[in-house]
Design a protein around this motif. Structure first.
Motif: not given
Lengths: 165, 145
Positions: B54, B57, B63-66, B82, B122-123, B125-126, B129
């Motif tokens: 992980r 941020r 927004p946390p990345i995946v 998701c 979702c994607n 913003c997220h 990575q």
């Protein structure tokens, strides 16, 4: 049959890094003779509806998508994902080169006796709204059915009162 | 006689129109979407692999990345895959982080049981990575670090 074929062609079972391809029959036709014959007889229904045009338009297809998926999930759950396991076997998997979350969940699946289709719905075809609820419904329905495991020899013997071999 | 004149006129018009098209194509400098001649081999873009683990941020409301691949996940009008693990109803069982509870508020601030339509994709913003160069320039600076 064109809609589901098109969807499959977008997925990893059609096109992937290793160049191995699983075609329709690899997932939908069992290898073992008795199950294969049963699948072939059941397929008459598919041919009938294809000729009848039951799913001949995108709208008609979407209307029946969940119902059709549900029928296949029932088959796969009941057979412990037999057709998946013709290629994918836990025994041949190297969890150390899997993505962490995949390795963890596969270990959990072995430990708790889960089957492939419990997590991997919609890997070759699109999913309809409410698919997860429908899948849980399938699992409940199958669990409620009488157990069709191996024959309980000891039980029969004790019923007959013949304990000796 | 009248018919004959009409035929000649229409043939002439067709020829002139066609000549016009050819002229326009030659003078307009048409470029193909492919950006290369038909006899050239196109260079494919580099493939950047998914980073696991992980990422922290970079600013408070990022927004946390995946941290996993989302290749072939279905997110469309019918289904959001998701949510199979990340919806509040399933996250506990699947050992996945639950969506932020802000994602269950609609535009009026009403609490919903299912994810808000405004948060469906979702994607937006997220993103998964990967250590890849940015696709577009960006001058964003967080107010504090």
């Amino acid at each position: 049959m064109e809609t589901n074929l098109g969807e499959y062609r977008e997925t990893v079972h059609y096109n992937n890094h290793s160049g191995v391809r699983a075609i329709c029959s690899d997932c939908h036709v069992p290898h073992e003779w008795q199950y294969k014959m049963k699948a072939k007889i059941m397929a008459v229904k598919d041919v009938y509806h294809e000729v009848l045009g039951t799913i001949s338009t995108p709208e008609k297809y979407e209307e029946r998508r969940l119902e059709m998926a549900s029928a296949v999930w029932t088959k796969m759950k009941a057979s412990d994902s037999r057709e998946c396991r013709n290629c994918h076997a836990f025994e041949y998997m190297d969890f150390t080169i899997q993505e962490t979350r995949a390795a963890q969940n596969h270990q959990k699946a072995i430990d708790t006796g889960m089957t492939c289709i419990d997590c991997h719905q919609g890997i070759a075809h699109d999913l309809a709204p409410g698919y997860l609820e429908e899948y849980n419904h399938v699992v409940k329905k199958l669990a409620a059915q009488p157990h069709q495991g191996p024959i309980d020899v000891a039980g029969i013997k004790s019923f007959l009162g013949t304990q000796s071999e | 006689m009248k018919l004959h004149v009409l035929a000649v006129a229409s043939a002439l018009a067709a020829t002139l129109t066609f000549a016009g098209f050819v002229g326009a194509q030659q003078s307009g400098g048409v470029t193909s979407l492919r950006n290369a001649g038909i006899d050239e081999t196109n260079a494919i873009e580099d493939v950047y692999r998914q980073d696991e683990g992980r990422e922290p941020r970079n600013y408070r409301q990022q927004p946390p990345i995946v941290p996993h691949s989302i290749e072939q996940y279905q997110i469309d009008l019918r289904t959001n895959q998701c949510l199979t693990c990340h919806d509040w109803t399933t996250a506990g069982d699947r050992g996945a982080p639950t969506l932020s509870m802000t994602h269950y508020l609609d535009r009026q601030g009403t609490q919903l049981d299912t994810v808000a339509g405004t948060r469906w994709f979702c994607n937006q913003c997220h993103v998964p990575q990967a250590d890849a160069p940015a696709l577009v320039g960006n001058t964003f600076k967080p107010s504090s670090n």
